[in-house]
Scaffold this active site. Structure first.
Site, mmCIF file in Angstrom:
data_model
loop_
_atom_site.group_PDB
_atom_site.id
_atom_site.type_symbol
_atom_site.label_atom_id
_atom_site.label_comp_id
_atom_site.label_asym_id
_atom_site.label_seq_id
_atom_site.Cartn_x
_atom_site.Cartn_y
_atom_site.Cartn_z
ATOM 1 N N SER A 56 0.933 -1.057 -0.024
ATOM 2 C CA SER A 56 -0.014 0.072 -0.156
ATOM 3 C C SER A 56 0.756 1.128 0.107
ATOM 4 O O SER A 56 2.046 1.222 0.569
ATOM 5 C CB SER A 56 -1.099 0.198 1.261
ATOM 6 N N TYR A 69 -1.539 -1.004 10.410
ATOM 7 C CA TYR A 69 -1.783 -1.117 8.739
ATOM 8 C C TYR A 69 -0.509 -0.673 8.000
ATOM 9 O O TYR A 69 0.126 -1.299 7.399
ATOM 10 C CB TYR A 69 -2.940 -0.410 8.296
#
Length: 265
Positions: free
Chosen positions: A139, A153
């Site tokens: 990401s 995350y």
């Protein structure tokens, strides 16, 4: 691209994982689809199975036993895998102490441990035949400065990027391409699951790409042997700014924007 061996895709029941499955099917690649939701996998397999062989193996990668069980199921079915897509993932909203340790432990198991173990299990055969592809869906969050909320995350995605880079250096001389795909905001159900759809929809449309666009970028990159790829021009600009702007400026920019859509409570 070899069409006598399979691409194993985790988290293939929706979002970027489903789009990557469609992209490989479009290119004539046989598929092994895995995720928790078997009914969705079966529906996708019925559709894509009209053009390529598709095998469904349901698995919950939050279970520490799942990676080895998945590997053994592939071996029992006498299927050869030369492409592994570690895509399974999700987010845990809120501040770190707002969720149980079990929740965080499962998260780390899915996003880090399972990806590492599946790679460890399937990589030897790829290196032995001197041909293989590993696409790790990371990401943009792993490349920019941290913000409050979704504590693990960005950290997990940063780990996956570094893991991919190290592995690429080790495995490329042995014929295996390893790529970290770093999407930014992508149209999928990821934000619905996290309860962020309403707030995230307020962001400019120019920031967004479709799952199909991200999938093509990722597959093209791993086939070309790129170690890391960021989807979209704006996301590349954001990553560049995060790297070269002073930390104080980057932190202020990321933290300020994140407050618009991240729950840090």
């Amino acid at each position: 691209m070899k069409t006598d061996q399979y691409a194993l895709i985790t988290g293939a029941s929706s979002g970027i994982g489903e789009a990557i499955a469609r992209e490989y099917a479009r290119r004539g690649k046989p598929l092994i689809l895995t995720a928790r939701r078997k009914e969705r996998l079966d529906a996708l397999a019925a559709e894509l199975g009209r053009s390529v062989p598709v095998t469904v193996i349901a698995a919950d990668l939050a279970d520490p036993a799942a990676p080895k069980t998945l590997f053994e199921a592939v071996q029992a079915a006498v299927l050869k895998v030369d492409t592994l897509v570690n895509n399974a993932g999700y987010g845990v909203p809120g501040r770190y102490l707002s969720a149980s340790w079990q929740t965080h432990r499962d998260f780390i198991q899915v996003l880090q441990t399972a990806a590492a173990e599946l790679t460890y299990l399937f990589l030897p055969a790829m290196e032995a035949q001197r041909h293989g592809r590993i696409l790790n869906v990371a990401s943009l969050a792993g490349l920019v400065h941290a913000s409050a909320g979704h504590t693990l995350y960005g950290a997990s995605k940063a780990w996956l990027i570094r893991f991919s880079e190290c592995l690429a250096l080790e495995s490329k001389p042995r014929g295996v391409h390893v790529t970290a795909l770093c999407p930014g905001f992508t149209y999928s159900e990821f934000h619905d699951v996290n309860g962020m759809r309403e707030s995230i929809s307020k962001l400019p449309k120019a920031l967004w790409l479709t799952s199909e666009q991200v999938a093509k970028i990722g597959v093209d990159a791993v086939e070309a042997g790129k170690t890391r790829v960021i989807s979209g021009r704006i996301n590349n600009l954001i990553a560049w700014m995060a790297r070269y702007l002073p930390d104080a400026v980057s932190n202020a920019l990321v933290g300020g924007k994140a407050k618009q859509f991240r729950n840090a409570e």
